[in-house]
Scaffold this active site. Structure first.
Site, PDB file in Angstrom:
ATOM      1  N   TRP A 215       0.815  -1.224   0.000  1.00 18.17           N
ATOM      2  CA  TRP A 215       0.000   0.000   0.000  1.00 18.17           C
ATOM      3  C   TRP A 215       0.844   1.268   0.000  1.00 18.17           C
ATOM      4  CZ3 TRP A 215      -4.279  -0.833  -2.099  1.00 18.17           C
ATOM      5  CH2 TRP A 215      -4.970  -2.018  -1.882  1.00 18.17           C
TER       6      TRP A 215
ATOM      7  N   LYS B  59     -12.155  -2.079   6.322  1.00 18.61           N
ATOM      8  CA  LYS B  59     -11.379  -3.074   7.066  1.00 18.61           C
ATOM      9  C   LYS B  59     -11.908  -3.157   8.505  1.00 18.61           C
ATOM     10  CE  LYS B  59      -9.027  -3.058   3.294  1.00 18.61           C
ATOM     11  NZ  LYS B  59      -7.868  -2.269   2.951  1.00 18.61           N
TER      12      LYS B  59
ATOM     13  N   ASP C 133      -1.626   6.418   6.421  1.00 13.98           N
ATOM     14  CA  ASP C 133      -2.724   5.566   5.965  1.00 13.98           C
ATOM     15  C   ASP C 133      -3.005   4.563   7.090  1.00 13.98           C
ATOM     16  OD1 ASP C 133      -4.329   3.605   4.825  1.00 13.98           O
ATOM     17  OD2 ASP C 133      -3.045   3.261   3.077  1.00 13.98           O
TER      18      ASP C 133
END
Ligand SMILES: *Cc1c(COP(=O)(O)O)cnc(C)c1O
Length: 359
Positions: free
Chosen positions: A101, A195, A171
């Site tokens: 990511w 999530k 993030d």
């Protein structure tokens, strides 16, 4: 019977929240219409949204000099919006490449401006992180960027660098609300909700208000954080269903001990699985022990054949999502907030049994 859901995202929701959603989907609290049929301007949506934002702030302890709101476009859109807004000409952005990511975020930033990669985990196959004490922003740094929890590699920052006057941007898609965070150390925290917080659709943005003074003021409307901040994310139609569900998940978090409660749950659940891994030669964790994620546990078996067998036999036991991400292989168990403790006990027992039969 509900499956035991170890998917990495979208992922398990609290059963209580699903029950409220199904009960109220046609008639929200006796209003005679569904939340997803109502205008997002004023009325019942905005009343609910304000409560959602207030709860979000309360549970995470977000100071008043931060804006909080939700956008669309997923965490991925932020990979573009962050450099567009803050990586101005003459500045450099400091990025840590610690897995899938943050690597994607870095690639997008490199297309938009000057980037300094201050850490690249490539050599270790993204299984370790830099020492936070060693991190110093570049001289003309616009911001320092990290991914707090690499969902695919299963690696999590346990402490954060002190970047002084340079904004730290993180993030936190896959570990938000799993542990207390000192928000005042960050210029911006963001993440997709799918999530740990709800169904896919919304992206939460937590941004220190003075960040807006540093931004490029010449962007198209949706790309400009200032427009969203001014209207708490209601510049255009927000992902209303996702936000409604997030509000219910936040209420569930609150009634289960808040962030502190989630932190304790995460310790309890993840240590069940890590202790199996650590006490066996059959299971193996590739991740540096100091940085192992409590949300996404990545592990390997002696060979790929056994890993395949593990996945198919676990499915027969009603356990879903244990296959590792296609980019790294192996196995992965995601143990998000909403995953019941008993489901982790079931996985632990399955792992012990599988080892006995195949080890
Ligand atoms: C899932 C994930 C993303 C991507 O989120 P989208 O909402 O699909 O864009 C980004 N960062 C992290 C850490 C993630 O876990």
């Amino acid at each position: 019977m509900r499956k035991k859901n170890f998917f990495a995202g979208p992922s398990v929701m609290p059963e209580e929240v699903l029950e409220i959603l199904s009960k109220e989907i046609k008639d929200y609290q006796g209003e005679g219409l569904s939340m997803i049929e109502a205008s997002h301007r004023g009325g019942m949506f905005e009343a609910m949204y304000d409560e959602c934002l207030a709860l979000f702030r309360e549970l995470l302890g977000i100071p008043d000099n931060y804006d909080v709101y939700f956008l669309g476009g997923g965490a991925t859109l932020q990979f573009t919006m962050i450099p567009m807004n803050f990586l101005l000409p003459g500045k450099v952005a400091d990025y840590a490449k610690t897995g899938t990511w943050s690597n994607k975020a870095t690639n997008d930033a490199e297309k938009l401006g000057s980037v300094n990669v201050f850490f690249d985990g490539k050599e270790s196959n993204y299984t370790t992180l830099p020492d936070v004490e060693s991190i110093k922003p570049s001289e003309n740094s616009a911001y320092v960027y990290i991914c707090a929890n690499e969902t695919i590699g299963g690696i999590e920052w346990k402490a954060f660098p002190d970047t002084k006057d340079v904004p730290l941007i993180a993030d936190m898609s896959s570990d938000i609300f799993s542990r207390p965070v000192d928000v005042s150390k960050f210029g911006m925290i963001y993440g997709g909700v799918q999530k740990n917080l709800g169904p896919a659709g919304a992206t939460f943005i937590i941004m220190r208000k003075d960040m807006l003074e540093r931004r490029n003021g010449n962007l198209t409307a949706y790309m400009d954080y200032a427009l969203h901040a001014k209207d708490k994310g209601l510049y255009n139609t927000p992902p209303v269903f996702s936000i409604w569900a997030v509000k219910l998940v936040l209420e569930w978090i609150k009634s289960n001990g808040g962030v502190q409660g989630m932190d304790e749950r995460a310790d309890k659940k993840s240590s069940l699985i890590y202790s199996v891994i650590d006490s066996s030669d059959f299971y193996r964790s590739p991740v540096d022990k100091r940085y192992r994620s409590r949300m996404n546990i990545v592990f390997r078996l002696p060979n790929e054949e056994l890993e395949k067998k593990f996945v198919s036999e676990s499915q027969k036991e009603g356990m879903l999502g244990l296959k590792g991400h296609r980019s790294v292989g192996g196995l992965r168990a995601s143990l998000y907030n909403a995953l019941p403790y008993e489901d982790v006990v079931a996985l632990r027992d399955f792992m012990l049994e599988f080892e006995k039969k195949n080890g």
